[in-house]
Design a protein around this motif. Structure first.
Motif, PDB file in Angstrom:
ATOM      1  N   ASP A  26      13.777  21.651  14.597  1.00 15.63           N
ATOM      2  CA  ASP A  26      12.716  21.626  13.589  1.00 15.63           C
ATOM      3  C   ASP A  26      11.786  22.815  13.774  1.00 15.63           C
ATOM      4  O   ASP A  26      11.687  23.406  14.862  1.00 15.63           O
ATOM      5  N   GLY A  27      11.096  23.134  12.693  1.00 10.34           N
ATOM      6  CA  GLY A  27      10.142  24.225  12.762  1.00 10.34           C
ATOM      7  C   GLY A  27       8.941  23.862  13.624  1.00 10.34           C
ATOM      8  O   GLY A  27       8.421  22.747  13.545  1.00 10.34           O
ATOM      9  N   LEU A  28       8.491  24.791  14.458  1.00 13.81           N
ATOM     10  CA  LEU A  28       7.330  24.577  15.317  1.00 13.81           C
ATOM     11  C   LEU A  28       6.353  25.731  15.117  1.00 13.81           C
ATOM     12  O   LEU A  28       6.707  26.897  15.308  1.00 13.81           O
ATOM     13  N   VAL A  29       5.118  25.389  14.732  1.00 16.37           N
ATOM     14  CA  VAL A  29       4.048  26.369  14.565  1.00 16.37           C
ATOM     15  C   VAL A  29       2.870  25.894  15.399  1.00 16.37           C
ATOM     16  O   VAL A  29       2.450  24.740  15.280  1.00 16.37           O
ATOM     17  N   VAL A  30       2.350  26.774  16.264  1.00 17.61           N
ATOM     18  CA  VAL A  30       1.223  26.415  17.126  1.00 17.61           C
ATOM     19  C   VAL A  30       0.104  27.417  16.904  1.00 17.61           C
ATOM     20  O   VAL A  30       0.334  28.636  16.925  1.00 17.61           O
ATOM     21  N   ALA A  31      -1.104  26.893  16.681  1.00 17.17           N
ATOM     22  CA  ALA A  31      -2.291  27.733  16.558  1.00 17.17           C
ATOM     23  C   ALA A  31      -3.233  27.450  17.722  1.00 17.17           C
ATOM     24  O   ALA A  31      -3.338  26.305  18.181  1.00 17.17           O
ATOM     25  N   ASP A  32      -3.926  28.483  18.209  1.00 13.29           N
ATOM     26  CA  ASP A  32      -4.798  28.320  19.367  1.00 13.29           C
ATOM     27  C   ASP A  32      -6.168  27.797  18.948  1.00 13.29           C
ATOM     28  O   ASP A  32      -6.388  27.411  17.786  1.00 13.29           O
ATOM     29  N   ALA A  33      -7.115  27.793  19.902  1.00 19.08           N
ATOM     30  CA  ALA A  33      -8.452  27.256  19.638  1.00 19.08           C
ATOM     31  C   ALA A  33      -9.189  28.047  18.568  1.00 19.08           C
ATOM     32  O   ALA A  33     -10.109  27.514  17.921  1.00 19.08           O
ATOM     33  N   ASP A  34      -8.812  29.295  18.342  1.00 22.58           N
ATOM     34  CA  ASP A  34      -9.445  30.112  17.312  1.00 22.58           C
ATOM     35  C   ASP A  34      -8.730  30.005  15.971  1.00 22.58           C
ATOM     36  O   ASP A  34      -9.122  30.688  15.000  1.00 22.58           O
ATOM     37  N   GLY A  35      -7.671  29.187  15.911  1.00 21.38           N
ATOM     38  CA  GLY A  35      -6.974  29.003  14.648  1.00 21.38           C
ATOM     39  C   GLY A  35      -5.931  30.060  14.358  1.00 21.38           C
ATOM     40  O   GLY A  35      -5.437  30.137  13.224  1.00 21.38           O
ATOM     41  N   ARG A  36      -5.582  30.875  15.344  1.00 20.84           N
ATOM     42  CA  ARG A  36      -4.572  31.908  15.132  1.00 20.84           C
ATOM     43  C   ARG A  36      -3.215  31.461  15.666  1.00 20.84           C
ATOM     44  O   ARG A  36      -3.126  30.808  16.702  1.00 20.84           O
ATOM     45  N   VAL A  37      -2.164  31.836  14.944  1.00 18.81           N
ATOM     46  CA  VAL A  37      -0.821  31.391  15.271  1.00 18.81           C
ATOM     47  C   VAL A  37      -0.324  32.093  16.535  1.00 18.81           C
ATOM     48  O   VAL A  37      -0.310  33.326  16.606  1.00 18.81           O
ATOM     49  N   VAL A  38       0.068  31.289  17.514  1.00 21.57           N
ATOM     50  CA  VAL A  38       0.589  31.838  18.771  1.00 21.57           C
ATOM     51  C   VAL A  38       2.076  31.505  18.966  1.00 21.57           C
ATOM     52  O   VAL A  38       2.705  32.033  19.878  1.00 21.57           O
ATOM     53  N   CYS A  39       2.615  30.626  18.131  1.00 26.47           N
ATOM     54  CA  CYS A  39       4.040  30.287  18.204  1.00 26.47           C
ATOM     55  C   CYS A  39       4.542  30.024  16.787  1.00 26.47           C
ATOM     56  O   CYS A  39       3.917  29.285  16.023  1.00 26.47           O
ATOM     57  N   PHE A  40       5.666  30.648  16.455  1.00 32.08           N
ATOM     58  CA  PHE A  40       6.289  30.460  15.148  1.00 32.08           C
ATOM     59  C   PHE A  40       7.782  30.609  15.385  1.00 32.08           C
ATOM     60  O   PHE A  40       8.312  31.723  15.416  1.00 32.08           O
ATOM     61  N   ASN A  41       8.461  29.490  15.640  1.00 27.51           N
ATOM     62  CA  ASN A  41       9.846  29.596  16.105  1.00 27.51           C
ATOM     63  C   ASN A  41      10.810  29.939  14.971  1.00 27.51           C
ATOM     64  O   ASN A  41      10.438  29.993  13.793  1.00 27.51           O
ATOM     65  N   ALA A  42      12.051  30.150  15.351  1.00 25.79           N
ATOM     66  CA  ALA A  42      13.063  30.590  14.381  1.00 25.79           C
ATOM     67  C   ALA A  42      13.292  29.545  13.292  1.00 25.79           C
ATOM     68  O   ALA A  42      13.508  29.879  12.125  1.00 25.79           O
ATOM     69  N   ALA A  43      13.252  28.257  13.687  1.00 26.64           N
ATOM     70  CA  ALA A  43      13.445  27.206  12.685  1.00 26.64           C
ATOM     71  C   ALA A  43      12.314  27.208  11.672  1.00 26.64           C
ATOM     72  O   ALA A  43      12.527  26.982  10.475  1.00 26.64           O
ATOM     73  N   ALA A  44      11.085  27.475  12.117  1.00 27.65           N
ATOM     74  CA  ALA A  44       9.958  27.553  11.186  1.00 27.65           C
ATOM     75  C   ALA A  44      10.143  28.707  10.213  1.00 27.65           C
ATOM     76  O   ALA A  44       9.850  28.582   9.012  1.00 27.65           O
TER      77      ALA A  44
END
Length: 370
Positions: A26-44
């Motif tokens: 599945d797609g995985l998107v992670v944003a840090d405490a400042d709201g910026r994307v730090v992870c955007f995997n291939a499925a995403a």
């Protein structure tokens, strides 16, 4: 990396292993405490159509510009960083990306103290809607098939019973008997269809129960052949070959009857020429090197066979080998029954040019005898 852990007795989570986000389905998107994307995997990237390079480092609302089905921007609406302080998740829902691409989105808010502190991470899961749409199409097709198959017998039952109730005295005893026999046959047809639907629901849910007892497979096979002959099929159409001795077979007798009945019906109705049924012992080598005994049954005919491009679809729902009626559910159920016994089934071309079905049932011994 995504950590995987186990809970210790004192409530701590000990890290066991780490999972590469690129390996997640599945797609995985992670944003840090400042709201910026730090992870955007291939499925995403695949599901959203947004390249990872364009998303990383950008504000979450810009990198993943989602809208609800009413056209409202989703991130300002849910406000993960400044909204309700006790919210820790967003349940999965249908959302839209630019261009109208539909995705299933859920989110978790990881807070500093676990419940009410500032948001440290926003973890978003993305799933495509193709699988769900296939399921919905399958359900719609099942409903349409059932409605079609029920309409004819129920119309017949209604017509004959209404006629008999209104004009009973106008018919002879033989005419009444014929109409009641037709009603009985149509009622049996409805009962069989309902049984098929129940089997499908149990197979799909993995709840098909197998009540094992010792089964005389050659005897069951001969009963089915005798039934076909009694129904008017020429005896010379059947050849039965049994290689003795066979290992003892512990299986669900009713479900084995269902498998045999379906395969023989298909061979007689859709095939031509001689129907050959072979029952032989089978030995398979398991992964751990042990040998497992079983019984193999082959049913073949001399008809036109199954087109090569149709063979992969034979055991799927609604596949029909011809236009000679049927729901197209029988072989799907047969496969489910065989696999529920721990066996396997396959189809190929018979030497005579027709279809050849072969299923293997392991010679399972019940627990109380082991």
């Amino acid at each position: 990396m995504v950590s995987e852990g186990r809970i210790e007795g004192d409530g701590r989570i000990e890290r066991v292993d780490a999972i590469d986000p690129e390996e997640l389905p599945d797609g995985l998107v992670v944003a840090d405490a400042d709201g910026r994307v730090v992870c955007f995997n291939a499925a995403a990237a695949r599901i959203s159509g947004i390249p990872a390079a364009e998303a990383l480092g950008r504000p979450l609302a810009e990198a993943l510009p989602l809208q609800d089905l009413e056209g409202r921007r989703w991130w300002p609406l849910t406000d993960p960083y400044g909204g309700l302080a006790i919210r820790t998740r967003q349940p999965e829902r249908n959302l839209l990306l630019p261009g109208g691409r539909e995705v299933l989105v859920s989110a978790r808010y990881l807070r500093a103290d676990g419940r009410t502190g500032p948001v440290r991470r926003v973890v978003v899961a993305l799933r495509g809607t193709e699988a769900r749409r296939r399921t919905e199409r399958g359900h719609a097709e099942l409903i349409a098939t059932v409605a079609h198959e029920l309409r004819s017998p129920l119309t017949s039952v209604k017509g004959f019973t209404a006629t008999l109730l209104q004009k009973w005295e106008r018919f002879t005893d033989d005419q009444r008997k014929l109409m009641l026999e037709t009603v009985d046959a149509d009622a049996n047809r409805v009962t069989r269809l309902i049984a098929e639907l129940l089997d499908i629901s149990r197979i799909d849910a993995g709840r098909l129960e197998v009540r094992r007892q010792q089964v005389d497979l050659p005897g069951a096979l001969r009963r089915h052949v005798d039934g076909k002959i009694a129904a008017g099929v020429a005896p010379e159409r059947f050849v039965i070959v049994v290689d003795d001795p066979l290992p003892p077979l512990w299986a669900d007798a009713d479900k084995v009857d269902q498998v045999l009945g379906n395969l023989l019906e298909n061979a007689v109705r859709h095939g031509e020429g001689t129907v050959t049924i072979e029952v032989r012992p089978d030995t398979a080598c398991l992964d751990d090197g042990r040998l497992r005994e079983g019984t193999a049954v082959t049913v073949s005919d001399q008809g036109p066979g199954i087109p090569e491009d149709s063979i992969p679809r034979v055991f799927t729902r609604f596949w029909r080998g011809s236009k000679r009626g049927g729901t197209g559910l029988g072989l799907y159920i047969v496969k489910g029954i065989v696999e529920a016994h721990g066996g396997s089934i396959a189809v190929d071309h018979a030497p005579g040019g027709g279809a050849r079905f072969r299923f293997i049932l392991p010679a399972s011994i019940p627990d109380f005898m082991s």
